[in-house]
Design a protein around this motif. Structure first.
Motif, mmCIF file in Angstrom:
data_model
loop_
_atom_site.group_PDB
_atom_site.id
_atom_site.type_symbol
_atom_site.label_atom_id
_atom_site.label_comp_id
_atom_site.label_asym_id
_atom_site.label_seq_id
_atom_site.Cartn_x
_atom_site.Cartn_y
_atom_site.Cartn_z
ATOM 1 N N ASN A 47 46.790 36.835 66.083
ATOM 2 C CA ASN A 47 45.330 36.940 65.979
ATOM 3 C C ASN A 47 44.798 36.646 64.591
ATOM 4 O OD1 ASN A 47 45.472 37.809 68.606
ATOM 5 N ND2 ASN A 47 44.654 39.839 68.210
ATOM 6 N N GLN A 90 45.891 45.039 72.722
ATOM 7 C CA GLN A 90 44.484 45.139 73.136
ATOM 8 C C GLN A 90 43.612 44.121 72.394
ATOM 9 O OE1 GLN A 90 46.129 47.491 71.397
ATOM 10 N NE2 GLN A 90 44.784 48.628 70.018
ATOM 11 N N PHE A 91 43.990 43.788 71.155
ATOM 12 C CA PHE A 91 43.224 42.795 70.397
ATOM 13 C C PHE A 91 43.628 41.378 70.796
ATOM 14 C CE2 PHE A 91 43.346 46.577 67.545
ATOM 15 C CZ PHE A 91 42.019 46.937 67.731
ATOM 16 N N LYS A 93 44.364 40.615 73.869
ATOM 17 C CA LYS A 93 43.603 40.451 75.110
ATOM 18 C C LYS A 93 42.154 40.042 74.808
ATOM 19 C CE LYS A 93 42.854 42.895 79.426
ATOM 20 N NZ LYS A 93 43.404 44.009 80.180
ATOM 21 N N GLN A 94 41.542 40.708 73.833
ATOM 22 C CA GLN A 94 40.161 40.400 73.472
ATOM 23 C C GLN A 94 40.035 39.003 72.887
ATOM 24 O OE1 GLN A 94 37.410 42.382 74.199
ATOM 25 N NE2 GLN A 94 36.395 40.455 73.705
ATOM 26 N N LYS A 97 40.223 36.372 75.538
ATOM 27 C CA LYS A 97 38.939 36.314 76.255
ATOM 28 C C LYS A 97 37.885 35.590 75.409
ATOM 29 C CE LYS A 97 35.425 39.332 78.236
ATOM 30 N NZ LYS A 97 34.942 40.705 78.334
ATOM 31 N N ASP A 98 37.786 35.979 74.127
ATOM 32 C CA ASP A 98 36.779 35.380 73.238
ATOM 33 C C ASP A 98 36.995 33.882 73.042
ATOM 34 O OD1 ASP A 98 35.750 37.936 72.952
ATOM 35 O OD2 ASP A 98 36.553 38.224 70.920
#
Length: 184
Positions: A47, A90-91, A93-94, A97-98
Protein backbone atom coordinates in the motif's frame (compact mmCIF):
# COMPACT_ATOMS: atom_id res chain seq x y z
CA UNK A 1 13.02 6.15 0.05
CA UNK A 2 15.40 3.21 -0.01
CA UNK A 3 15.76 1.60 -3.41
CA UNK A 4 16.06 -2.13 -3.95
CA UNK A 5 16.31 -4.20 -7.14
CA UNK A 6 14.61 -7.48 -7.88
CA UNK A 7 16.62 -10.69 -7.61
CA UNK A 8 17.20 -13.04 -10.51
CA UNK A 9 14.42 -15.54 -11.32
CA UNK A 10 15.33 -17.69 -14.31
CA UNK A 11 13.02 -18.08 -17.28
CA UNK A 12 11.47 -21.53 -17.32
CA UNK A 13 11.28 -21.76 -13.53
CA UNK A 14 7.96 -23.16 -12.34
CA UNK A 15 5.90 -20.73 -10.25
CA UNK A 16 5.94 -21.81 -6.60
CA UNK A 17 2.44 -22.79 -5.53
CA UNK A 18 0.60 -21.01 -2.73
CA UNK A 19 -2.74 -20.51 -1.05
CA UNK A 20 -3.30 -17.05 0.43
CA UNK A 21 -6.07 -14.83 1.77
CA UNK A 22 -7.59 -12.48 -0.79
CA UNK A 23 -8.20 -9.32 1.22
CA UNK A 24 -10.82 -8.17 -1.30
CA UNK A 25 -13.34 -10.94 -0.51
CA UNK A 26 -11.79 -12.52 2.62
CA UNK A 27 -11.45 -15.95 0.97
CA UNK A 28 -8.38 -18.14 0.45
CA UNK A 29 -7.24 -18.91 -3.09
CA UNK A 30 -4.52 -21.07 -4.55
CA UNK A 31 -2.34 -20.10 -7.47
CA UNK A 32 -4.04 -22.80 -9.55
CA UNK A 33 -7.46 -21.26 -8.86
CA UNK A 34 -6.27 -17.81 -9.94
CA UNK A 35 -3.96 -18.54 -12.86
CA UNK A 36 -4.90 -17.42 -16.34
CA UNK A 37 -5.73 -19.61 -19.30
CA UNK A 38 -2.83 -18.20 -21.34
CA UNK A 39 -0.63 -16.70 -18.65
CA UNK A 40 -0.34 -15.20 -15.20
CA UNK A 41 1.29 -12.08 -13.82
CA UNK A 42 2.25 -12.12 -10.15
CA UNK A 43 3.08 -8.75 -8.62
CA UNK A 44 4.54 -8.18 -5.18
CA UNK A 45 3.21 -4.79 -4.15
CA UNK A 46 2.13 -2.97 -1.00
CA UNK A 47 0.00 0.00 0.00
CA UNK A 48 2.56 2.57 1.07
CA UNK A 49 5.49 2.21 -1.37
CA UNK A 50 5.90 5.33 -3.57
CA UNK A 51 7.07 3.12 -6.47
CA UNK A 52 3.83 1.10 -6.33
CA UNK A 53 1.67 4.20 -5.88
CA UNK A 54 3.41 5.61 -8.97
CA UNK A 55 2.30 2.65 -11.16
CA UNK A 56 -1.08 1.69 -9.64
CA UNK A 57 -3.17 3.21 -12.44
CA UNK A 58 -1.14 1.37 -15.09
CA UNK A 59 -1.47 -1.93 -13.21
CA UNK A 60 -5.25 -1.55 -13.25
CA UNK A 61 -5.22 -0.59 -16.94
CA UNK A 62 -2.99 -3.52 -17.92
CA UNK A 63 -4.93 -6.05 -15.87
CA UNK A 64 -8.22 -4.93 -17.40
CA UNK A 65 -6.70 -5.22 -20.87
CA UNK A 66 -4.82 -8.51 -20.55
CA UNK A 67 -7.34 -10.41 -18.45
CA UNK A 68 -9.62 -10.21 -21.50
CA UNK A 69 -6.83 -11.98 -23.42
CA UNK A 70 -6.51 -14.85 -20.91
CA UNK A 71 -3.70 -13.47 -18.73
CA UNK A 72 -4.70 -13.11 -15.09
CA UNK A 73 -3.05 -10.72 -12.66
CA UNK A 74 -2.43 -11.49 -8.98
CA UNK A 75 -1.14 -8.95 -6.44
CA UNK A 76 0.55 -10.06 -3.22
CA UNK A 77 1.67 -8.02 -0.24
CA UNK A 78 4.19 -9.61 2.10
CA UNK A 79 5.23 -6.62 4.19
CA UNK A 80 5.59 -6.83 7.97
CA UNK A 81 2.35 -5.20 9.15
CA UNK A 82 3.52 -4.92 12.73
CA UNK A 83 6.09 -2.31 11.72
CA UNK A 84 4.16 -1.08 8.65
CA UNK A 85 0.53 -1.12 9.79
CA UNK A 86 -0.65 0.76 6.68
CA UNK A 87 -0.03 -2.50 4.76
CA UNK A 88 -2.39 -4.56 6.98
CA UNK A 89 -5.19 -6.57 5.31
CA UNK A 90 -8.01 -4.14 6.16
CA UNK A 91 -6.07 -1.34 4.43
CA UNK A 92 -5.20 -3.61 1.50
CA UNK A 93 -8.91 -4.25 1.08
CA UNK A 94 -9.66 -0.51 1.12
CA UNK A 95 -6.87 0.30 -1.34
CA UNK A 96 -8.06 -2.42 -3.73
CA UNK A 97 -11.54 -0.87 -3.60
CA UNK A 98 -10.25 2.71 -3.97
CA UNK A 99 -7.95 1.84 -6.90
CA UNK A 100 -10.58 -0.47 -8.45
CA UNK A 101 -8.16 -3.40 -8.61
CA UNK A 102 -9.55 -5.92 -11.11
CA UNK A 103 -7.35 -8.60 -9.54
CA UNK A 104 -7.06 -10.31 -6.16
CA UNK A 105 -4.85 -8.60 -3.56
CA UNK A 106 -3.43 -11.42 -1.46
CA UNK A 107 -1.84 -11.20 1.97
CA UNK A 108 1.33 -13.22 2.56
CA UNK A 109 1.33 -13.03 6.36
CA UNK A 110 4.17 -15.52 6.89
CA UNK A 111 6.24 -14.05 4.03
CA UNK A 112 6.88 -17.63 2.85
CA UNK A 113 5.44 -16.98 -0.62
CA UNK A 114 7.62 -13.90 -1.14
CA UNK A 115 10.63 -15.95 -0.04
CA UNK A 116 9.73 -18.80 -2.41
CA UNK A 117 9.75 -16.31 -5.31
CA UNK A 118 12.90 -14.61 -3.97
CA UNK A 119 10.94 -11.35 -4.17
CA UNK A 120 13.00 -8.36 -3.09
CA UNK A 121 11.11 -5.17 -3.76
CA UNK A 122 7.77 -3.55 -4.37
CA UNK A 123 6.79 -3.65 -7.12
CA UNK A 124 8.34 -6.94 -8.27
CA UNK A 125 6.82 -8.44 -11.46
CA UNK A 126 6.77 -12.08 -12.59
CA UNK A 127 5.06 -13.35 -15.74
CA UNK A 128 4.33 -17.02 -16.40
CA UNK A 129 2.97 -18.97 -19.36
CA UNK A 130 -0.12 -21.19 -19.27
CA UNK A 131 1.94 -23.93 -17.58
CA UNK A 132 3.18 -21.52 -14.89
CA UNK A 133 6.73 -21.48 -16.29
CA UNK A 134 8.47 -18.10 -15.92
CA UNK A 135 8.76 -16.03 -19.08
CA UNK A 136 9.60 -12.66 -17.51
CA UNK A 137 10.85 -11.18 -14.27
CA UNK A 138 11.65 -7.50 -14.36
CA UNK A 139 10.48 -3.95 -14.36
CA UNK A 140 7.16 -2.58 -15.53
CA UNK A 141 8.98 0.15 -17.47
CA UNK A 142 11.68 2.83 -16.99
CA UNK A 143 9.41 5.23 -15.09
CA UNK A 144 10.19 5.94 -11.44
CA UNK A 145 8.74 8.52 -9.06
CA UNK A 146 10.21 11.88 -9.97
CA UNK A 147 12.18 10.85 -13.08
CA UNK A 148 9.70 12.43 -15.52
CA UNK A 149 9.31 9.32 -17.68
CA UNK A 150 5.72 8.29 -18.39
CA UNK A 151 4.31 5.08 -16.92
CA UNK A 152 3.58 2.86 -19.93
CA UNK A 153 4.20 -0.70 -18.71
CA UNK A 154 6.16 -1.27 -21.94
CA UNK A 155 8.59 -3.89 -20.60
CA UNK A 156 5.90 -6.10 -19.08
CA UNK A 157 3.59 -5.43 -22.03
CA UNK A 158 6.28 -6.60 -24.47
CA UNK A 159 6.77 -9.80 -22.48
CA UNK A 160 3.01 -10.48 -22.46
CA UNK A 161 2.67 -9.73 -26.18
CA UNK A 162 5.52 -12.16 -26.92
CA UNK A 163 3.71 -14.77 -24.84
CA UNK A 164 0.42 -14.23 -26.66
CA UNK A 165 2.19 -14.35 -30.06
CA UNK A 166 4.28 -17.44 -29.16
CA UNK A 167 7.51 -15.48 -29.57
CA UNK A 168 10.68 -16.17 -27.53
CA UNK A 169 11.39 -14.65 -24.11
CA UNK A 170 12.58 -11.06 -24.08
CA UNK A 171 16.36 -11.09 -24.01
CA UNK A 172 16.73 -7.81 -22.13
CA UNK A 173 14.91 -8.09 -18.82
CA UNK A 174 15.82 -5.17 -16.57
CA UNK A 175 15.31 -5.74 -12.84
CA UNK A 176 12.44 -4.00 -11.14
CA UNK A 177 13.35 -1.17 -8.78
CA UNK A 178 11.34 -0.18 -5.73
CA UNK A 179 11.20 -0.24 -1.97
CA UNK A 180 12.64 -3.32 -0.30
CA UNK A 181 10.10 -5.78 1.07
CA UNK A 182 9.68 -5.13 4.79
CA UNK A 183 10.82 -8.43 6.32
CA UNK A 184 9.92 -9.50 9.85
Amino acid sequence: MARAESNEFKNGTKAPDFTLLNTVDDKNYSLHQLKGEKGTVIMFICNHCPFVIHVNAELVKMANEYQQKGINFIAISANDVENYPQDAPQFMKQLAKDEKYPFPYLYDETQEVAKSYDAACTPDFYAFDENLKAIYHGQLDDSRPGNGKPVTGIDLRNALENLLENKPFLENQKPSVGCGIKWK
